[in-house]
Write a protein that holds these residues in place. Structure first.
Motif: not given
Lengths: 798, 341
Positions: A422, A424-425, A428-432, A473-475, A477-478, A489, B221-222, B253-254
């Motif tokens: 997604r 959105r996800r 959310q996890v990356l912040g960018a 999904e998180i895999d 994202v990585e 980033f 992550f940022v 993860e990451p």
């Protein structure tokens, strides 16, 4: 994982990134290269040479005298010590003036009367292997006099890649090529072998649901399709075992493998190319039935490494009708090993349960290239490709005929469902925000099949070589973040909400105690919590040594060992403290207490020219403990030693408000420490930080407005009576006007009756609201003296 | 000339005359000249006080008395010098060392732990603690590391009993805290960890680690990158360059590995950084959703990052220790070297 740069180039046509760039890229994609070895550089001067004639050295039994053609136009004479050199053999050769790896210069030398004009080299001398099997014999049609590295494809670089446990796909050249190719925009291909044999690919003869299959007279039966979900067995007949051609041997040497024979090298090559472990059995020693089953109690197997293994009931084996012939997924057996006379093969390409392989590997403490791949997970979709590839390679290098069909037993492993990613996800996890279109572009070159599920998510199908680590999904994202590049980033610090966790109060207490100790001139020690049996109650299951077989029950013994260590270094003034954890048995996990311990010996102050420095004594320790006690809200009293290292007559206890003993200290018994004769007495203490002291603020108290009156009393006190008891009596008798009592002198000797001592006390009296008269004070003193006489028989002195 | 000036002039003259008197007789003559009953100069001034107006008399009298005391003291001091023959009186040699006290010091590992915690305190982190003896649930399972996973297959784990171990890392503190407290969370957990590695130049069977954790809504992550970059600049110097590489930890993860430009060569390449210009400082990553689920957090709502580093390793870098064993020998000569104000 050792990776050959030339091998990578063969899989990625057009790759022109330098070995260093490839290494840097792998590091930034999560697979750092520990070492980048220039294999060809140190071997630049090595030539291909042929021994025209070998004869015995006339003056030495173990030496030979060789006439060597190194392509220079003239014959050279070389003295050689290796037994395997033969007339007509082709070997790597360094002429006089050349250098071996490590910059060893080859000089002209006379050996037992005969001149040697160069050196025939072993694999070990060339840095290509560890074995001592003599001079490295080369095979195939090699140009005499040519540069060795080019002739055997060792003008190469070795990348020693550090592969994390989640990425078994990187334990192969193809896997590494996928990563590099994704960046370089090159799709990996499997190149044809030199003089590749051509024949139709064998058909797969699917077996039944129970896990049996057969082809070309060999039947395969899987007793447990969970532990072995699929087994491909292919017969190849009429092979000729011999040495591998130099291109194949060179590839294996480039990654640090020792070439053995064409068939074994072929299986090894495909393992390192594709990551699928393979095994070739001598079919004629195997029989016609292959069973994959658990070992039976009492069964044994002699493996390829000549070791006799006792098998446990949970170990998976490959067996024929009677006996185990291989440790499944780990190592073949010696009986069915390919040997120089082998004609017919059964090639195994199988899939095993990672847990089972791990258990057996651990049980036997036997790690191999195969086991380390199977226990991390092998690409279940790559088996047929690997079987075809190894069949082609075997026939190419060893001749023979491949059966028209291979037995294909077992249900295999079904593909996992696609994963939804997604937007959105991801954000959310990356912040960018990385748009899904970009994510898709980043994932596809790695083999992921991506389609839009809707306008806010992707549906991603994971390729077989990533089933092990990409499951959710998180895999993904990585994967997107990794391919995007962590350095891409932004790193601007934003705001944050304050933490809901208060700073740990016990750590704050330890900070204060550390300040007190450092302020008093002590040095902080840190020791490991391991202890010998005598000093600990909580045992380690597999300790490193007997001296480290327990977790300590107290800190002081370890600290005393540090004092002993400092004595051995010649230090005599030692003042150590430690804040650490002690362990007590009885609970699971064992109970822990944080403690403060200290150990002191030597002079009270640094040496000074004004006079001799006095040794630390019991009163220094007591004063120090009084400071700590006040920080902790504890009281110090003489008492029974609670620790075996204390001298009974010189020990204190620290007691809290409820009378609970929270620590002890005093003079260390001579037997408790190994001290040199010049050492001064050692003092030590240990305090339990069990409860946090009361940190409430104290309030302002009015300073006295009226003067005090002081009276000194010299008292003859029996030795059996403690000063503390005398002071207690004084305080009780004097009443509220007494502000303070302090001993100011202690005297024994002339004029003092035996069994008594003269204790001088200074009494300070004060009233809050008026000046006391002499008469009032004298009255109180008289009352005190009377009480002392009545209670203890104490008289005023002289 | 008023009386005050007169007294000052007299005192200056007296000081000179006293210092110049080379024998007891000469000094006696000076004394008579100043304080003699008949003709002493100060005696005369004091006699004249009676003629002053009554309201000036007390102040003037006091000033004259101070002069007299001062001159008398000078005369006495000089007399004792002359009486002793001068040279025999010891001059105090102030170059001799003063009387010192033993100095205490924190252990180098403590210095580093304190420094790291102080930098992180500025970034909003408080300190947290967890037990050293743990269950394998806290040490592995809760941290998304099934016991039969390759990542849990660590020969280097000590055990006390089946399922009970001296913790292998400080990561269990993450779980201990998140089970108890709801976000926002920003903690750093320093503590001892245990590995089944015999002592050598770079390994110790027990050493100090620090675990960091930040959890809230909207942490990405940022934020990990920004926070740890700022941390590295404050700890290693504002010119420090930082890079993040993908890595693997089961509980993040990451996942990332953070390198800083070599503290010794600044990035040019030296033996300390194996010619790479970079030093590996810590592992980090976004907390794995499975870890949040085990803590009872909703992983769709909360995100966060975790990081871990070895205090002894950083102490070796910052103080230049060539061998980790030096940190645990506790040689007092070494502990005294690192006294910091």
């Amino acid at each position: 994982m050792n990776i050959s740069y030339r091998w990578l180039q063969a899989l990625l046509p057009g790759l022109n990134e330098s070995p260093q760039r490839v290494a840097d890229h792998l590091a930034m994609q999560g697979a750092p290269v520990d070492e980048l070895v220039d294999l060809g550089g140190p071997l630049r001067e090595v030539r291909i040479a042929r021994v025209i004639e070998r004869r015995q050295h006339p003056n030495a039994d173990r030496l030979s005298l060789c006439r060597v053609d190194a392509g220079t136009g003239e014959e050279l004479q070389v003295v050689c010590g290796a037994p395997n050199v033969r007339t007509g053999g082709v070997y790597p050769f360094i002429p006089v003036g050349g250098t071996l790896p490590g910059n060893v210069l080859i000089r002209k030398a006379k050996i037992r009367g005969y001149e040697s004009q160069g050196m025939l080299c072993s694999a070990r001398e060339l840095g290509l292997g560890r074995d001592h099997e003599g001079i490295l014999e080369l095979h195939g049609d090699l140009p005499i006099g040519a540069a060795f590295t080019e002739a055997v494809q060792l003008d190469d670089y070795r990348l020693v890649v550090d592969v994390t446990p989640n990425r078994p796909d990187l334990l192969s050249h193809l896997g590494v090529a996928r990563e590099i190719g994704a960046e370089a925009g090159i799709a990996p291909v499997l190149p044809a072998f030199p003089n590749q044999a051509e024949f139709p690919a064998p058909r797969l003869e699917r077996g039944d649901a129970a896990g049996s299959a057969s082809a070309d007279g060999v039947s395969v039966r899987l007793e447990d399709t969970v532990l072995c979900p699929r087994y491909l067995g292919l017969v190849i007949r009429d092979v000729t075992i011999g040495p591998s051609p130099e291109w194949l041997a060179g590839r294996l040497r480039a990654i640090g493998q020792r070439p053995i024979s064409n068939v074994v090298d072929a299986t090894n090559y495909v393992l390192h190319e594709l990551g699928q472990p393979l095994h070739a059995f001598d079919l004629d020693r195997l029989g016609s039935e292959v069973v994959v089953r658990k070992a039976r109690p009492g069964e044994g197997l002699t493996t390829l490494d000549e070791a006799e293994r006792v098998l446990g009931g949970r170990m998976l084996v490959i067996a024929d009708a009677e006996r185990p012939v291989a440790l499944a997924g780990i190592m073949g057996g010696a009986d069915t090993e390919v040997h120089p006379g082998t004609r017919n093969l059964l090639v195994e390409c199988a899939l095993f349960d990672p847990r089972s392989i791990r258990g057996t590997r651990r049980g036997l403490d036997l790690t191999t290239d195969a086991s380390s791949r199977f226990e991390r997970g092998v690409d279940a979709t790559g088996m047929e490709q690997a079987l075809r590839r190894v069949a082609v390679l075997i026939v190419t290098v060893a001749g023979g005929r491949v059966a028209t069909a291979a037995a294909d037993a077992g249900p295999g492993v079904s593909a996992p469902p696609p994963i939804t990613l997604r937007q959105r996800r991801l954000t959310q996890v990356l912040g960018a925000e990385i748009p899904l279109a970009d994510a898709s572009r980043l994932l596809q070159p790695l083999g992921f099949r991506v389609e839009a599920a809707d306008d806010q998510s992707l549906r991603v199908l994971v390729p077989g070589h990533r089933w092990q680590d990409v499951r959710a999904e998180i895999d993904l994202v990585e994967e997107v973040a990794r391919r995007h590049g962590y350095d891409s980033f932004p790193a601007g610090l934003g705001g944050f909400r304050p933490t809901a966790v208060p700073d740990d109060p016990l750590m704050q207490l330890e900070d204060r105690l550390r300040s007190v100790m450092v302020g008093l001139g002590l040095l902080e020690a840190r020791t490991a919590a391991f202890a010998p049996e005598a000093e600990g109650d909580v045992a380690l299951l597999r300790p490193l040594s007997a001296a480290e077989s327990r977790l300590r029950r107290a800190l002081v013994p370890g600290l005393l060992h540090r004092v002993e260590f400092n004595f051995t270094r010649g230090s005599r003034h030692i003042r150590l403290f430690e804040l650490g954890t002690a362990f007590a048995p009885g609970q699971t996990p064992p109970a822990e207490t944080r403690r403060l311990a200290l150990a002191l010996t030597g002079a009270r102050t640094p040496p000074h020219w004004s006079g001799p420095a006095e040794s630390l004594d019991l009163w220094d320790l007591k004063g120090l403990l009084e400071e700590v006690a006040s920080e902790l809200g504890l009281r110090l009293e003489p008492g029974e030693p609670a620790a075996p290292w204390l001298e009974p007559a010189a020990a204190f206890r620290l007691v809290d408000g409820a009378g609970q003993v929270s620590g002890w200290g005093g003079k260390v018994r001579a037997a408790a420490i190994d001290a040199p004769p010049w050492a001064e007495p050692v003092f030590a203490a240990e305090l339990l930080l069990e409860s946090l002291p009361d940190r409430s603020r104290s309030s302002f108290r009015e300073l006295p407005a009226f003067p005090a009156s002081e009276r000194d009393l010299s008292l003859l006190v029996p030795d059996v009576l403690d000063a503390a008891d005398v002071i207690g009596t004084v305080t009780g008798a004097a009443g509220p006007l007494l502000e303070q009592v302090e001993p100011f002198d202690l005297y024994r000797g002339t004029g003092i009756p035996a069994g008594t001592r003269s204790l001088a006390l200074r009494l300070r009296f004060r009233a809050g609201e008026r000046t006391l008269t002499d008469a009032e004070v004298d009255g109180v003193v008289a009352r005190v003296l009377k009480r002392l006489r009545e209670s203890h028989g104490i008289e005023r002195r002289g | 000339m008023d009386l005050r000036q007169e007294l000052e002039a007299l005192q200056r003259a007296a000081e000179q005359a006293i210092a110049g008197a080379g024998t007891p007789d000469a000094l006696e003559a000076v004394r008579i000249g100043l304080l003699g009953r008949k003709e002493g100069r100060l005696t005369e001034i004091m006699r004249g006080l009676g003629k002053l107006p009554a309201d000036e008399r007390p102040a003037a009298g006091a000033a004259a008395n101070r002069s007299k005391e001062c001159i008398t003291a000078l005369l006495d001091a000089r007399a004792s010098v002359l009486a002793g023959g001068g040279a025999a009186v010891a001059r105090v040699d102030l170059s001799m060392p003063g009387r010192r006290r033993w100095r205490g010091a924190r252990h180098p590992v403590t210095l580093v732990v304190d420094e790291i915690c102080a930098v992180l305190a500025g970034l909003g982190f408080t300190r947290a603690r967890g037990p050293e003896a743990e269950t394998d649930w806290y040490n592995f399972t809760a941290l998304n590391t099934p016991l039969d996973h390759p990542a849990a297959d660590m020969h280097d784990t000590f055990y006390l009993a089946p399922g009970v171990l001296p913790r292998r890392h400080t990561a269990p503190v993450q779980m201990r805290v998140t089970q108890q407290i709801q976000p926002p969370i920003r903690i750093v957990a320093p503590g001892t960890v245990y590995r089944r590695d015999p002592f050598d130049a770079s390994h110790a069977p027990a050493f100090e680690q620090l675990e960091g954790l930040a959890v809230d809504e909207g942490i990405g992550f940022v934020d990990l990158k920004a926070t740890l970059t700022e941390f590295a600049r404050q700890l290693f110097g504002s010119g420090t360059r930082v890079r993040f590489r993908p890595s693997f930890f089961p509980f993040t993860e990451p996942s990332a590995e953070m390198d800083v430009s070599c503290v010794l060569c600044g990035g040019g390449g030296c033996s300390a950084c194996k010619q790479t210009g970079w030093m590996e400082i810590m592992g980090a990553g976004m907390v794995h959703p499975a870890v949040f689920t085990n803590a009872g957090y909703d992983p769709e709502r909360y995100t966060g990052f975790a990081f871990g580093m070895g205090a002894a390793r950083i102490a070796m870098i910052l103080y230049g220790f060539p061998d980790i064993r030096l940190l645990y020998e506790n040689d007092v000569r070494l502990l005294e070297q690192l006294v910091r104000p």
